[in-house]
Design a protein around this motif. Structure first.
Motif, PDB file in Angstrom:
ATOM      1  N   ARG A 139      25.572  26.234  82.086  1.00  0.00           N
ATOM      2  CA  ARG A 139      26.740  26.419  81.222  1.00  0.00           C
ATOM      3  C   ARG A 139      28.013  26.287  82.028  1.00  0.00           C
ATOM      4  N   HIS A 140      28.999  25.579  81.472  1.00  0.00           N
ATOM      5  CA  HIS A 140      30.286  25.484  82.172  1.00  0.00           C
ATOM      6  C   HIS A 140      31.411  25.152  81.199  1.00  0.00           C
ATOM      7  N   PRO A 141      32.648  25.486  81.565  1.00  0.00           N
ATOM      8  CA  PRO A 141      33.779  25.082  80.732  1.00  0.00           C
ATOM      9  C   PRO A 141      33.998  23.581  80.877  1.00  0.00           C
ATOM     10  N   CYS A 142      34.585  22.952  79.877  1.00  0.00           N
ATOM     11  CA  CYS A 142      34.770  21.500  79.981  1.00  0.00           C
ATOM     12  C   CYS A 142      36.083  20.998  79.392  1.00  0.00           C
ATOM     13  N   HIS A 143      37.024  21.888  79.117  1.00  0.00           N
ATOM     14  CA  HIS A 143      38.309  21.402  78.621  1.00  0.00           C
ATOM     15  C   HIS A 143      39.457  22.091  79.341  1.00  0.00           C
ATOM     16  N   PRO A 144      40.455  21.364  79.831  1.00  0.00           N
ATOM     17  CA  PRO A 144      40.427  19.916  79.980  1.00  0.00           C
ATOM     18  C   PRO A 144      39.486  19.511  81.123  1.00  0.00           C
ATOM     19  N   VAL A 145      38.878  18.345  80.989  1.00  0.00           N
ATOM     20  CA  VAL A 145      37.854  17.912  81.945  1.00  0.00           C
ATOM     21  C   VAL A 145      38.374  17.985  83.381  1.00  0.00           C
ATOM     22  N   ASP A 146      39.601  17.467  83.616  1.00  0.00           N
ATOM     23  CA  ASP A 146      40.139  17.399  84.986  1.00  0.00           C
ATOM     24  C   ASP A 146      40.192  18.762  85.661  1.00  0.00           C
ATOM     25  N   GLU A 147      40.384  19.781  84.853  1.00  0.00           N
ATOM     26  CA  GLU A 147      40.522  21.122  85.423  1.00  0.00           C
ATOM     27  C   GLU A 147      39.171  21.704  85.852  1.00  0.00           C
ATOM     28  N   HIS A 148      38.085  21.191  85.290  1.00  0.00           N
ATOM     29  CA  HIS A 148      36.792  21.846  85.517  1.00  0.00           C
ATOM     30  C   HIS A 148      35.752  20.978  86.208  1.00  0.00           C
ATOM     31  N   VAL A 149      35.970  19.647  86.202  1.00  0.00           N
ATOM     32  CA  VAL A 149      34.898  18.741  86.627  1.00  0.00           C
ATOM     33  C   VAL A 149      34.393  19.043  88.050  1.00  0.00           C
ATOM     34  N   GLN A 150      35.288  19.526  88.925  1.00  0.00           N
ATOM     35  CA  GLN A 150      34.873  19.789  90.315  1.00  0.00           C
ATOM     36  C   GLN A 150      33.857  20.922  90.413  1.00  0.00           C
ATOM     37  N   SER A 151      33.803  21.767  89.389  1.00  0.00           N
ATOM     38  CA  SER A 151      32.853  22.892  89.456  1.00  0.00           C
ATOM     39  C   SER A 151      31.483  22.508  88.883  1.00  0.00           C
ATOM     40  N   TRP A 152      31.373  21.324  88.308  1.00  0.00           N
ATOM     41  CA  TRP A 152      30.101  20.912  87.681  1.00  0.00           C
ATOM     42  C   TRP A 152      29.114  20.413  88.737  1.00  0.00           C
ATOM     43  N   PRO A 153      27.813  20.407  88.400  1.00  0.00           N
ATOM     44  CA  PRO A 153      26.820  19.915  89.369  1.00  0.00           C
ATOM     45  C   PRO A 153      27.091  18.463  89.776  1.00  0.00           C
ATOM     46  N   GLU A 154      26.811  18.156  91.031  1.00  0.00           N
ATOM     47  CA  GLU A 154      26.991  16.769  91.506  1.00  0.00           C
ATOM     48  C   GLU A 154      25.742  15.935  91.263  1.00  0.00           C
ATOM     49  N   LYS A 155      24.633  16.612  90.985  1.00  0.00           N
ATOM     50  CA  LYS A 155      23.390  15.904  90.693  1.00  0.00           C
ATOM     51  C   LYS A 155      22.930  16.299  89.299  1.00  0.00           C
ATOM     52  N   PRO A 156      22.307  15.386  88.561  1.00  0.00           N
ATOM     53  CA  PRO A 156      22.076  13.976  88.818  1.00  0.00           C
ATOM     54  C   PRO A 156      23.410  13.216  89.001  1.00  0.00           C
ATOM     55  N   VAL A 157      23.341  12.067  89.652  1.00  0.00           N
ATOM     56  CA  VAL A 157      24.581  11.388  90.049  1.00  0.00           C
ATOM     57  C   VAL A 157      25.534  11.095  88.885  1.00  0.00           C
ATOM     58  N   ARG A 158      24.988  10.852  87.695  1.00  0.00           N
ATOM     59  CA  ARG A 158      25.894  10.505  86.579  1.00  0.00           C
ATOM     60  C   ARG A 158      26.308  11.746  85.772  1.00  0.00           C
ATOM     61  N   TYR A 159      25.933  12.923  86.260  1.00  0.00           N
ATOM     62  CA  TYR A 159      26.198  14.109  85.437  1.00  0.00           C
ATOM     63  C   TYR A 159      27.675  14.277  85.088  1.00  0.00           C
ATOM     64  N   ARG A 160      28.513  14.234  86.105  1.00  0.00           N
ATOM     65  CA  ARG A 160      29.949  14.515  85.859  1.00  0.00           C
ATOM     66  C   ARG A 160      30.571  13.475  84.935  1.00  0.00           C
ATOM     67  N   GLU A 161      30.212  12.215  85.183  1.00  0.00           N
ATOM     68  CA  GLU A 161      30.782  11.138  84.363  1.00  0.00           C
ATOM     69  C   GLU A 161      30.361  11.316  82.887  1.00  0.00           C
ATOM     70  N   LEU A 162      29.059  11.522  82.662  1.00  0.00           N
ATOM     71  CA  LEU A 162      28.580  11.596  81.277  1.00  0.00           C
ATOM     72  C   LEU A 162      29.020  12.889  80.583  1.00  0.00           C
ATOM     73  N   ALA A 163      28.949  13.999  81.310  1.00  0.00           N
ATOM     74  CA  ALA A 163      29.363  15.263  80.688  1.00  0.00           C
ATOM     75  C   ALA A 163      30.863  15.215  80.366  1.00  0.00           C
ATOM     76  N   GLY A 164      31.634  14.531  81.210  1.00  0.00           N
ATOM     77  CA  GLY A 164      33.076  14.401  80.973  1.00  0.00           C
ATOM     78  C   GLY A 164      33.351  13.607  79.702  1.00  0.00           C
ATOM     79  N   LYS A 165      32.712  12.433  79.598  1.00  0.00           N
ATOM     80  CA  LYS A 165      32.929  11.584  78.405  1.00  0.00           C
ATOM     81  C   LYS A 165      32.469  12.317  77.159  1.00  0.00           C
ATOM     82  N   TYR A 166      31.316  12.941  77.268  1.00  0.00           N
ATOM     83  CA  TYR A 166      30.724  13.616  76.105  1.00  0.00           C
ATOM     84  C   TYR A 166      31.612  14.765  75.643  1.00  0.00           C
ATOM     85  N   SER A 167      32.131  15.563  76.574  1.00  0.00           N
ATOM     86  CA  SER A 167      32.936  16.710  76.116  1.00  0.00           C
ATOM     87  C   SER A 167      34.218  16.264  75.437  1.00  0.00           C
TER      88      SER A 167
END
Ligand SMILES: O=C(O)CCC(=O)C(=O)O
Ligand SMILES: [Fe+2]
Length: 347
Positions: A139-167
């Protein structure tokens, strides 16, 4: 990995995470619910009534249908909602990928501290609860993406990109639904656009692994969501059930559809016109189930109350005003104690 998590730390996490215990032949005692809260039956009765709303109609019809579904059921499914099907599939896949990561990777995100913004945890409150639930959740916050993306898991490699677009996409949809609801309730235009009312967006990946005996345990106990509105992406596996007239009815997974659920905060703002329905998650004997939930919450300092636009015309407020952060605290305590979470706020 934090220095405190050595081999023993990983071992501890591996024992706690239910997704790391795929070889279980029996439900461990610590997951067996007392008889009165066990599902008992393993079969699913499908819910035929919960509406499936196609958003590709004219606006007036969308307003009417969304409002009616929110008032009658508190749940509905949504098709032609504008979120790309490929993105939905990709997010479910990357969520599965996350739970398949080696334990070292999962252990680096695992935390039992509810104050940690991005965390993997298991059940609800593993160390305090009497019985555990058959679910792991990231579980993690996702708005705004730029403010939170650094705290998200780095793996799987596409996690940050896809979770960002999706949120971003799901936020647009959630705001559209709130706009339609506001219109249906007769609130002033832009009512839900007030920043403090929608500021917090949380995303959760839920993994409900296969379970050797689904009649004894649950993925999540009966509850109502606390927030304004929840957008749920469920994969193809049955599991979510809504309580309708004393019967637990399963929400059929529909390809490409979202399940939308009205939370308690929205029930209060609508002065009880919209309904937040009780639901729970059953486990499955043969298939693991993956869901991705997105919750829109007010900020902690937001004053929540029945909207003045609703209460003025012979419709006295049913609930008192409160700070959302206070409601969050009492919701957790009351839900844990089995008390109705709105009781203290009802006039
Ligand atoms: O995973 C699901 O099907 C439902 C999850 C849910 O109800 C919740 O997270 O509040
Ligand atoms: Fe829920």
């Amino acid at each position: 990995m934090p220095p405190s998590l050595g081999r023993a730390g990983n071992g501890g996490v591996a024992v706690k995470l239910i997704s790391s215990r795929c070889d279980l032949q029996h439900v461990p005692d610590s997951y067996v619910l007392p008889p009165e809260s066990r599902p008992g039956k393993e079969e699913f009765v499908l819910c035929e009534n919960i509406p499936v709303i196609d958003l590709e109609r004219d606006r007036a019809e969308n307003v009417r249908q969304v409002l009616k579904a929110g008032q009658e059921f508190g749940f509905f499914q949504l098709t032609n909602h504008g979120v790309s099907k490929t993105l939905m599939t990709d997010v479910l896949e990357v969520a599965e990928g996350f739970f398949e990561l080696p334990i070292e990777d999962k252990a680096s995100v695992y935390s039992e501290d509810p104050k940690r913004s991005c965390r993997l945890y298991t059940s609800i409150d593993y160390d305090k609860e009497k019985v555990h639930f058959w679910r792991d959740s990231l579980r993690h916050p996702c708005h705004p993406v730029d403010e939170h993306v650094q705290s998200w898991p780095e793996k799987p490699v596409r996690y940050r990109e896809l979770a960002g677009k999706y949120s971003v996409e799901v936020r647009k949809l959630s705001m559209l639904l709130l706009e339609l609801i506001g219109e249906g309730l007769g609130l002033e235009p832009g009512f839900f656009e007030r920043d403090e009312l929608n500021r917090v967006q949380l995303m959760a990946l839920n993994c409900y692994p296969r379970c050797p005996n689904p009649s004894l345990t649950l993925g999540l106990p009966r509850h109502r969501d606390v927030n304004l509105i929840t957008v749920l992406l469920q994969g193809p596996v049955l599991g979510l059930q809504v309580l309708e007239d004393g019967q637990w009815l399963a929400l059929q997974p529909l390809p490409g559809a979202f399940v939308i659920n009205i939370g308690l905060a929205l029930q209060i703002i609508s002065n009880g016109s919209l309904r937040s329905a009780e639901h729970r998650v059953m486990t499955n004997r043969t298939l693991a189930r993956m869901t991705v939930t997105t919750f829109i919450h007010p900020s902690g300092d937001c004053m929540v109350e029945p909207a003045k636009g609703i209460t003025k015309n012979h419709n006295p407020p049913l609930y008192r005003s409160f700070l959302y952060k206070d409601f969050l605290s009492t919701y957790i305590v009351d839900t844990y104690e089995g008390e109705p979470p709105l009781k203290r706020y009802t006039l």
